[in-house]
Design a protein around this motif. Structure first.
Motif, PDB file in Angstrom:
ATOM      1  N   ALA A  47       0.828  -1.206   0.000  1.00  0.00           N
ATOM      2  CA  ALA A  47       0.000   0.000   0.000  1.00  0.00           C
ATOM      3  C   ALA A  47       0.862   1.256   0.000  1.00  0.00           C
ATOM      4  O   ALA A  47       0.534   2.253  -0.649  1.00  0.00           O
ATOM      5  N   ALA A  48       1.990   1.200   0.705  1.00  0.00           N
ATOM      6  CA  ALA A  48       2.881   2.364   0.774  1.00  0.00           C
ATOM      7  C   ALA A  48       3.505   2.678  -0.579  1.00  0.00           C
ATOM      8  O   ALA A  48       3.793   3.834  -0.892  1.00  0.00           O
ATOM      9  N   SER A  49       3.718   1.642  -1.399  1.00  0.00           N
ATOM     10  CA  SER A  49       4.344   1.855  -2.708  1.00  0.00           C
ATOM     11  C   SER A  49       3.406   2.508  -3.701  1.00  0.00           C
ATOM     12  O   SER A  49       3.836   3.008  -4.737  1.00  0.00           O
ATOM     13  N   SER A  50       2.115   2.510  -3.387  1.00  0.00           N
ATOM     14  CA  SER A  50       1.143   3.157  -4.269  1.00  0.00           C
ATOM     15  C   SER A  50       0.109   3.884  -3.439  1.00  0.00           C
ATOM     16  O   SER A  50      -1.098   3.669  -3.582  1.00  0.00           O
ATOM     17  N   ASP A  51       0.589   4.744  -2.522  1.00  0.00           N
ATOM     18  CA  ASP A  51      -0.314   5.320  -1.530  1.00  0.00           C
ATOM     19  C   ASP A  51      -1.150   6.487  -2.035  1.00  0.00           C
ATOM     20  O   ASP A  51      -1.982   7.022  -1.305  1.00  0.00           O
ATOM     21  N   GLY A  52      -0.971   6.922  -3.253  1.00  0.00           N
ATOM     22  CA  GLY A  52      -1.832   7.960  -3.809  1.00  0.00           C
ATOM     23  C   GLY A  52      -1.735   9.291  -3.100  1.00  0.00           C
ATOM     24  O   GLY A  52      -2.648  10.102  -3.152  1.00  0.00           O
ATOM     25  N   GLY A  53      -0.644   9.550  -2.412  1.00  0.00           N
ATOM     26  CA  GLY A  53      -0.462  10.850  -1.776  1.00  0.00           C
ATOM     27  C   GLY A  53      -0.319  10.763  -0.269  1.00  0.00           C
ATOM     28  O   GLY A  53       0.377  11.568   0.334  1.00  0.00           O
ATOM     29  N   ALA A  54      -0.988   9.813   0.356  1.00  0.00           N
ATOM     30  CA  ALA A  54      -0.843   9.662   1.799  1.00  0.00           C
ATOM     31  C   ALA A  54       0.489   8.985   2.106  1.00  0.00           C
ATOM     32  O   ALA A  54       0.936   8.114   1.368  1.00  0.00           O
ATOM     33  N   CYS A  55       1.104   9.390   3.174  1.00  0.00           N
ATOM     34  CA  CYS A  55       2.373   8.787   3.585  1.00  0.00           C
ATOM     35  C   CYS A  55       2.072   7.593   4.480  1.00  0.00           C
ATOM     36  O   CYS A  55       1.705   7.753   5.645  1.00  0.00           O
ATOM     37  N   VAL A  56       2.190   6.388   3.932  1.00  0.00           N
ATOM     38  CA  VAL A  56       1.913   5.166   4.681  1.00  0.00           C
ATOM     39  C   VAL A  56       3.208   4.639   5.264  1.00  0.00           C
ATOM     40  O   VAL A  56       4.176   4.409   4.540  1.00  0.00           O
ATOM     41  N   ARG A  57       3.215   4.447   6.582  1.00  0.00           N
ATOM     42  CA  ARG A  57       4.419   3.952   7.253  1.00  0.00           C
ATOM     43  C   ARG A  57       4.073   2.750   8.122  1.00  0.00           C
ATOM     44  O   ARG A  57       2.954   2.623   8.609  1.00  0.00           O
ATOM     45  N   LEU A  58       5.047   1.898   8.318  1.00  0.00           N
ATOM     46  CA  LEU A  58       4.885   0.717   9.168  1.00  0.00           C
ATOM     47  C   LEU A  58       5.881   0.787  10.311  1.00  0.00           C
ATOM     48  O   LEU A  58       7.073   1.031  10.103  1.00  0.00           O
ATOM     49  N   LEU A  59       5.387   0.592  11.513  1.00  0.00           N
ATOM     50  CA  LEU A  59       6.236   0.528  12.698  1.00  0.00           C
ATOM     51  C   LEU A  59       6.002  -0.818  13.364  1.00  0.00           C
ATOM     52  O   LEU A  59       4.880  -1.132  13.758  1.00  0.00           O
ATOM     53  N   LYS A  60       7.047  -1.626  13.466  1.00  0.00           N
ATOM     54  CA  LYS A  60       6.925  -2.939  14.088  1.00  0.00           C
ATOM     55  C   LYS A  60       7.347  -2.866  15.553  1.00  0.00           C
ATOM     56  O   LYS A  60       8.357  -2.255  15.891  1.00  0.00           O
ATOM     57  N   ILE A  61       6.558  -3.528  16.409  1.00  0.00           N
ATOM     58  CA  ILE A  61       6.911  -3.633  17.820  1.00  0.00           C
ATOM     59  C   ILE A  61       6.791  -5.095  18.233  1.00  0.00           C
ATOM     60  O   ILE A  61       6.155  -5.900  17.550  1.00  0.00           O
ATOM     61  N   GLU A  62       7.405  -5.438  19.347  1.00  0.00           N
ATOM     62  CA  GLU A  62       7.258  -6.789  19.874  1.00  0.00           C
ATOM     63  C   GLU A  62       5.829  -6.967  20.389  1.00  0.00           C
ATOM     64  O   GLU A  62       5.245  -6.049  20.971  1.00  0.00           O
ATOM     65  N   ARG A  63       5.269  -8.147  20.169  1.00  0.00           N
ATOM     66  CA  ARG A  63       3.900  -8.392  20.604  1.00  0.00           C
ATOM     67  C   ARG A  63       3.752  -8.185  22.114  1.00  0.00           C
ATOM     68  O   ARG A  63       2.745  -7.667  22.594  1.00  0.00           O
ATOM     69  N   SER A  64       4.773  -8.579  22.852  1.00  0.00           N
ATOM     70  CA  SER A  64       4.730  -8.443  24.305  1.00  0.00           C
ATOM     71  C   SER A  64       4.776  -6.988  24.760  1.00  0.00           C
ATOM     72  O   SER A  64       4.456  -6.685  25.913  1.00  0.00           O
ATOM     73  N   ASP A  65       5.172  -6.089  23.876  1.00  0.00           N
ATOM     74  CA  ASP A  65       5.269  -4.670  24.228  1.00  0.00           C
ATOM     75  C   ASP A  65       3.965  -3.910  23.991  1.00  0.00           C
ATOM     76  O   ASP A  65       3.844  -2.743  24.380  1.00  0.00           O
TER      77      ASP A  65
END
Length: 300
Positions: free
Chosen positions: A54-72
């Motif tokens: 989705a980020a590679s073709s976001d149509g103008g919106a800045c799509v970002r992914l932030l990964k965290i540990e599930r336990s956090d």
């Protein structure tokens, strides 16, 4: 008048089949978000790949992914951390399974902020087609078709319902959010109500935008309902001082009477029995959560 900037935050866990279509719906809104931050709790599926796509073709919106540990992951702390990493004038919280009903969802949700007194705007949750009948009625009770605004002046009349918000789909005025100190760092449920209570106490108002609707519902089993309400009961007991003695009992009884009456009028005996089992699980979970909180506070 300048176009408002909206930062969307979506916590995810194994959202492979949901997150891509949801991002596309957000990008195509009449008021498109300036950024979309997906906070993923180490999913086991292809959630990260779907966000990257989705980020590679976001149509103008800045799509970002932030990964965290599930336990956090923590409902309050994780959303607080995410909010600190965004910059929009308004912070829009969604869950991965909340699907906007139309392309004007964001526009409708932020519309109440034209009133400078509004700190929080929460949307309407429409039950999905697979929702059992009593779940449909519970959603209809909690999420009516009429919009409203509530403030401290409504506490005597509305009680705990004055603070009604849900981070399933909810927007916050960033300036108010920061003034109030943001979400609590450690809060495993009801982080939205925690902020709403503080907002009302500081003179802000809360809007319910009925036109800002998402498809969202769950057919929870009694054990799931018990665990969910154990967390709610724990929260309510630990926040008694913040709530100022306001009880949820009256509002809960109004919901039970409303849903039971409608089920009776429809001749749905089986659904009525299931609803009472559901209510029993809620009540037992709430009481258990309160008991745990009391014992912890006595030991402290």
């Amino acid at each position: 008048m300048t176009t408002p900037t909206v930062s969307v935050i979506i916590p995810t866990l194994n959202a492979e089949g949901e997150i891509g279509p949801l991002i596309q719906k957000l990008i195509s809104q009449t008021l498109a978000p300036s950024e979309i931050l997906v906070v993923d709790s180490s999913s086991d599926d292809r959630t990260a790949e779907e966000v990257d796509k989705a980020a590679s073709s976001d149509g103008g919106a800045c799509v970002r992914l932030l990964k965290i540990e599930r336990s956090d992951f923590n409902h309050g702390g994780t959303r607080r951390m995410a909010a600190d990493r965004t910059c929009g004038e308004f912070i829009l919280l969604l869950t991965q399974d909340a699907v906007p009903l139309d392309e004007a969802f964001i526009e409708h949700l932020v519309s109440p902020f034209s009133d400078e007194r509004i700190a929080i705007s929460t949307g309407r949750q429409v039950p999905k087609s697979d929702a059992v009948r009593y779940e449909q009625l519970v959603r209809e009770f909690n999420y009516p078709r009429e919009s409203y605004v509530r403030s401290s002046a409504d506490l005597e009349r509305c009680g705990i319902k004055t603070y009604f918000t849900s981070d399933v789909c909810c927007a916050y005025r960033r300036s108010a959010y920061e003034e109030l100190g943001g979400f609590p760092e450690s809060c495993n449920t009801s982080e939205d109500m925690h902020l709403a209570i503080r907002a009302i106490a500081r003179g802000w108002s809360i809007a319910y935008a009925a036109d800002a609707a998402v498809l969202h519902s769950h057919n929870l089993t009694p054990p799931q309902q018990f665990r969910r309400n154990l967390e709610v009961g724990y929260f309510l007991e630990t926040q008694k001082d913040l709530l100022g003695g306001i009880s949820e009992t009256g509002e809960g009884m109004r919901l039970v009477r409303s849903v039971a009456s409608q089920l009776l009028s429809e001749g749905r005996a089986g659904q009525l029995i299931s609803f009472f089992i559901d209510c029993s699980a809620r009540l037992l979970g709430n009481r258990r959560g309160r008991l745990i909180a009391k014992k912890e506070m006595e030991r402290a």
